[in-house]
Design an enzyme around this catalytic site. Structure first.
Site, mmCIF file in Angstrom:
data_model
loop_
_atom_site.group_PDB
_atom_site.id
_atom_site.type_symbol
_atom_site.label_atom_id
_atom_site.label_comp_id
_atom_site.label_asym_id
_atom_site.label_seq_id
_atom_site.Cartn_x
_atom_site.Cartn_y
_atom_site.Cartn_z
ATOM 1 N N GLY A 1 -13.638 26.509 -66.199
ATOM 2 C CA GLY A 1 -12.539 25.907 -66.846
ATOM 3 C C GLY A 1 -12.738 25.797 -68.308
ATOM 4 O O GLY A 1 -13.661 26.413 -68.920
ATOM 5 N N GLY B 1 -14.222 24.635 -70.959
ATOM 6 C CA GLY B 1 -15.619 23.878 -71.162
ATOM 7 C C GLY B 1 -15.714 23.547 -72.634
ATOM 8 O O GLY B 1 -16.756 22.648 -72.682
ATOM 9 N N ARG B 2 -15.101 24.187 -73.228
ATOM 10 C CA ARG B 2 -15.176 23.940 -74.862
ATOM 11 C C ARG B 2 -13.977 24.070 -75.563
ATOM 12 O O ARG B 2 -13.849 24.283 -76.712
ATOM 13 C CB ARG B 2 -16.214 24.619 -75.580
ATOM 14 C CG ARG B 2 -16.293 26.171 -75.390
ATOM 15 C CD ARG B 2 -17.183 26.780 -76.204
ATOM 16 N NE ARG B 2 -17.163 28.077 -76.037
ATOM 17 C CZ ARG B 2 -18.075 28.658 -76.650
ATOM 18 N NH1 ARG B 2 -18.707 28.213 -77.678
ATOM 19 N NH2 ARG B 2 -18.230 30.250 -76.439
ATOM 20 N N ASP C 1 -22.504 22.006 -74.129
ATOM 21 C CA ASP C 1 -22.357 21.026 -75.255
ATOM 22 C C ASP C 1 -21.046 20.930 -75.526
ATOM 23 O O ASP C 1 -20.554 20.340 -76.587
ATOM 24 C CB ASP C 1 -22.963 21.230 -76.300
ATOM 25 C CG ASP C 1 -23.057 22.356 -77.032
ATOM 26 O OD1 ASP C 1 -22.151 23.139 -76.693
ATOM 27 O OD2 ASP C 1 -23.933 22.669 -77.926
ATOM 28 N N GLY C 2 -20.098 21.918 -75.090
ATOM 29 C CA GLY C 2 -18.847 21.897 -75.908
ATOM 30 C C GLY C 2 -18.362 22.291 -77.099
ATOM 31 O O GLY C 2 -17.325 22.265 -77.680
ATOM 32 N N ARG D 1 -6.957 28.127 -81.858
ATOM 33 C CA ARG D 1 -6.138 29.373 -81.437
ATOM 34 C C ARG D 1 -4.806 28.956 -80.990
ATOM 35 O O ARG D 1 -4.260 28.041 -80.629
ATOM 36 C CB ARG D 1 -6.610 29.776 -80.059
ATOM 37 C CG ARG D 1 -7.846 30.270 -80.192
ATOM 38 C CD ARG D 1 -8.546 30.710 -78.851
ATOM 39 N NE ARG D 1 -8.856 29.868 -78.127
ATOM 40 C CZ ARG D 1 -9.426 30.263 -76.866
ATOM 41 N NH1 ARG D 1 -10.194 31.429 -76.847
ATOM 42 N NH2 ARG D 1 -9.924 29.360 -75.956
ATOM 43 N N ARG E 1 -4.976 32.221 -67.612
ATOM 44 C CA ARG E 1 -6.045 33.522 -67.458
ATOM 45 C C ARG E 1 -5.795 33.892 -66.042
ATOM 46 O O ARG E 1 -5.457 33.089 -65.148
ATOM 47 C CB ARG E 1 -7.581 33.157 -67.829
ATOM 48 C CG ARG E 1 -7.759 32.631 -69.211
ATOM 49 C CD ARG E 1 -8.670 31.313 -69.126
ATOM 50 N NE ARG E 1 -8.756 30.849 -70.557
ATOM 51 C CZ ARG E 1 -9.468 31.218 -71.358
ATOM 52 N NH1 ARG E 1 -10.232 32.008 -71.070
ATOM 53 N NH2 ARG E 1 -9.549 30.779 -72.597
ATOM 54 N N ASP F 1 -11.993 35.536 -65.903
ATOM 55 C CA ASP F 1 -11.765 34.331 -66.761
ATOM 56 C C ASP F 1 -11.308 34.471 -68.253
ATOM 57 O O ASP F 1 -10.725 33.767 -68.912
ATOM 58 C CB ASP F 1 -12.640 33.037 -66.550
ATOM 59 C CG ASP F 1 -14.040 33.436 -66.788
ATOM 60 O OD1 ASP F 1 -14.395 34.838 -66.291
ATOM 61 O OD2 ASP F 1 -14.602 33.282 -67.861
HETATM 62 P P1 AMP Z 1 -17.315 32.444 -72.044
HETATM 63 O O1 AMP Z 1 -18.414 33.474 -71.953
HETATM 64 O O2 AMP Z 1 -17.206 32.174 -73.552
HETATM 65 O O3 AMP Z 1 -16.038 33.181 -71.773
HETATM 66 O O4 AMP Z 1 -17.590 31.133 -71.257
HETATM 67 C C1 AMP Z 1 -17.508 31.298 -69.724
HETATM 68 C C2 AMP Z 1 -17.106 29.644 -69.439
HETATM 69 O O5 AMP Z 1 -18.397 28.920 -70.047
HETATM 70 C C3 AMP Z 1 -15.947 29.001 -69.832
HETATM 71 O O6 AMP Z 1 -15.801 28.322 -68.768
HETATM 72 C C4 AMP Z 1 -16.283 28.224 -71.063
HETATM 73 O O7 AMP Z 1 -15.429 27.249 -71.007
HETATM 74 C C5 AMP Z 1 -17.733 27.885 -70.827
HETATM 75 N N1 AMP Z 1 -18.598 27.497 -71.796
HETATM 76 C C6 AMP Z 1 -19.039 28.646 -72.795
HETATM 77 N N2 AMP Z 1 -19.919 27.910 -73.841
HETATM 78 C C7 AMP Z 1 -19.551 26.509 -73.630
HETATM 79 C C8 AMP Z 1 -20.146 25.432 -74.251
HETATM 80 N N3 AMP Z 1 -21.026 25.441 -75.377
HETATM 81 N N4 AMP Z 1 -19.875 24.356 -74.076
HETATM 82 C C9 AMP Z 1 -19.262 24.053 -72.598
HETATM 83 N N5 AMP Z 1 -18.678 25.028 -71.694
HETATM 84 C C10 AMP Z 1 -18.992 26.598 -72.419
HETATM 85 MG MG MG Z 2 -14.067 32.789 -71.627
#
Ligand code: AMP
Ligand code: MG
Length: 471
Positions: free
Chosen positions: A82, A84-85, A122-123, A173, A180, A248
């Site tokens: 989901g 997450g940030r 940490d978002g 963005r 997705r 995703d």
């Molecule tokens: P990504 O590899 O950036 O596509 O991230 C994969 C998943 O991890 C997604 O659901 C992101 O929202 C979550 N995510 C990545 N980095 C963070 C972060 N620093 N804090 C919270 N969620 C994260």
């Molecule tokens: Mg991602």
């Protein structure tokens, strides 16, 4: 809920959570994409822009929302993921409306703090990865590759803990939709067929209005297959490696999304792996077309309550043909060829073999093909050029050079160029290099006076730069 809303929120609460952004400390605007800003018809003053772009002020009273999705990561179903940030903070329409295009654009902040989907993280997004996303968004746009766009880049004094202490940043963005493949996978995994249908109907109504006939889900899926094929054909032609092609990170609109450890091919190597954490090379450059199909197959699985498996297979079978058609057209253009010739694939393949043997730069070598005097001529290059000369003489196209220079970029986002911009920003709070690169990359085919050094290949210090997943 705020009094206005984004279209996505009409899907209902199973699809998202309302959140509150956690603003950054001492946020400041580093860069704004003025052309996009104008295109979206925005006219905030600088103070309002900063407040909205840093998560401090809501957009038209809308409550920000974070959506839930799932995904296959490195080949395995990862369950619930989901935003997450990231979060949706609003939606704007082009003013005046764009003819024949989707008119609404979601605004999304990346790095505005924790959400219910942060899973202990940490978002936040650090400055260096935000600079990379901001610059690559404009680079892809400049290369005419479908992508989410970046409107603003905001820096701050908020401390963010990675291997070292860094500072937090936010990229705003925009895209018609940030949905997705993983959004479909989540509801399919829960067995919630009603929600899968609701989501498909929503996407078709808003983004694929041409697919409203008797076979709407099949037509919709076919469009997604086609757009994904086109996107990846363009990646391959322009030497872009995404690095984390998890489902995703696959847009239902066929947009390049979620810039992380991406990289452009510099020294030609089809096995190029840009993501330092991708030990097996699952997402190596040459693997991308195959992974695109694998990801589309996972999307087909999650649409199985709407599309019979036989029909889904027929649609998936179109993928290769779509991709090869687009890729061949792009490559013919890159080599300055208009007429189809059976032997062109061989000719192009031999060129790449020479590049590989001599460790040549992919983009520069192609760009130099329109100006042969510049090509450093090794013996087997000379052999190849003789055949190529004959081939172009056959066509005798007076617009050949112009055509080639409109598709072979003079400037690409080389890792070391991004790194220089990042270091200046991190160490000296000097953001000028971001602006320089932004301008070059927004028109990568135009030669700019006095900026020839930006076509240079990586210096020694940058030979082993490493980039890995989320930061
Ligand atoms: P990504 O590899 O950036 O596509 O991230 C994969 C998943 O991890 C997604 O659901 C992101 O929202 C979550 N995510 C990545 N980095 C963070 C972060 N620093 N804090 C919270 N969620 C994260
Ligand atoms: Mg991602």
């Amino acid at each position: 809920m705020g009094n206005s809303t984004v279209d996505f929120a009409t899907l209902g609460e199973n699809f998202f959570s309302e959140i509150a952004c956690q603003p950054l400390k001492n946020a400041f605007l580093i860069h704004k994409n003025q052309a996009l800003y104008n295109k979206l018809g925005l006219d905030w003053n600088d103070q309002t822009l900063l407040k909205i772009a840093s998560g401090e002020q809501s957009f038209q009273g809308i409550s920000p929302i974070a959506s839930v999705y799932a995904g296959h990561q490195f080949g395995h179903f990862a369950g619930q993921l989901g935003d997450g940030r990231s979060c949706l903070i609003g939606q704007v329409s082009h003013n005046p409306p764009l003819k024949g295009q989707i008119n609404s654009h979601e605004l999304s902040l990346k790095g505005a703090g924790k959400t219910p989907y942060s899973r202990g993280a940490d978002g936040r997004a650090v400055l260096r990865s935000s600079i990379r996303e901001y610059l690559c968004s404009i680079a892809m746009q400049g290369l005419n590759i479908a992508t989410t766009e970046a409107l603003t880049l905001v820096g701050s004094d908020t401390e963010v803990y990675r291997e070292d202490i860094e500072t937090g940043a936010i990229v705003m963005r925009t895209a018609p939709s940030h949905i997705r493949f993983g959004h479909f996978e989540w509801f399919a995994a829960l067995g919630q067929k009603t929600e899968v249908k609701k989501l498909a109907d929503f996407v078709i109504e808003h983004y694929y209005p041409q697919c409203q006939g008797a076979q709407k889900y099949v037509d919709f899926f076919n469009e997604v297959v086609k757009r994904t094929a086109t996107m990846i054909a363009n990646w391959q032609a322009q030497g872009f490696a995404h690095g984390v092609m998890n489902t995703d990170n696959m847009s239902i609109l066929g947009l390049t999304i979620d810039y992380g450890p991406f990289g452009f091919l510099e020294t030609y190597n089809p096995k190029f792996i840009c993501n330092h954490s991708d030990h097996e090379g699952r997402y190596a450059f040459e693997a991308q077309p195959g992974i695109g199909l694998w990801n589309l197959s996972r999307l087909a699985d999650s649409l199985s309550s709407l599309i019979e498996s036989k029909q889904a297979k027929t649609v998936l079978d179109n993928y290769q043909q779509y991709l090869v058609k687009d890729y061949s057209e792009l490559m013919r253009k890159k080599f300055g060829l208009v007429q189809k010739d059976e032997q062109d694939n061989v000719l192009i393949g031999q060129f790449f073999e020479v590049l590989y043997r001599h460790k040549k730069d992919y983009s520069n070598s192609l760009r130099q093909l329109s100006n042969m005097d510049k090509l450093e001529q090794d013996a087997d290059f000379n052999e190849w050029i003789k055949i190529y000369d004959k081939r172009i003489a056959q066509e005798n196209n007076p617009n050949r050079i112009e055509m080639m220079n409109s598709i072979n970029p003079h400037y690409i986002l080389r890792n070391y160029l991004a790194e220089v911009a990042i270091k200046k920003a991190e160490n000296d709070k000097d953001y000028s290099e971001i602006d320089t690169l932004f301008n070059l990359l927004s028109q990568p085919f135009e030669v700019q006076p006095n900026l020839e050094k930006y076509t240079n290949e990586a210096p020694d210090w940058a030979q082993n730069l490493e980039v890995s997943c989320s930061s």
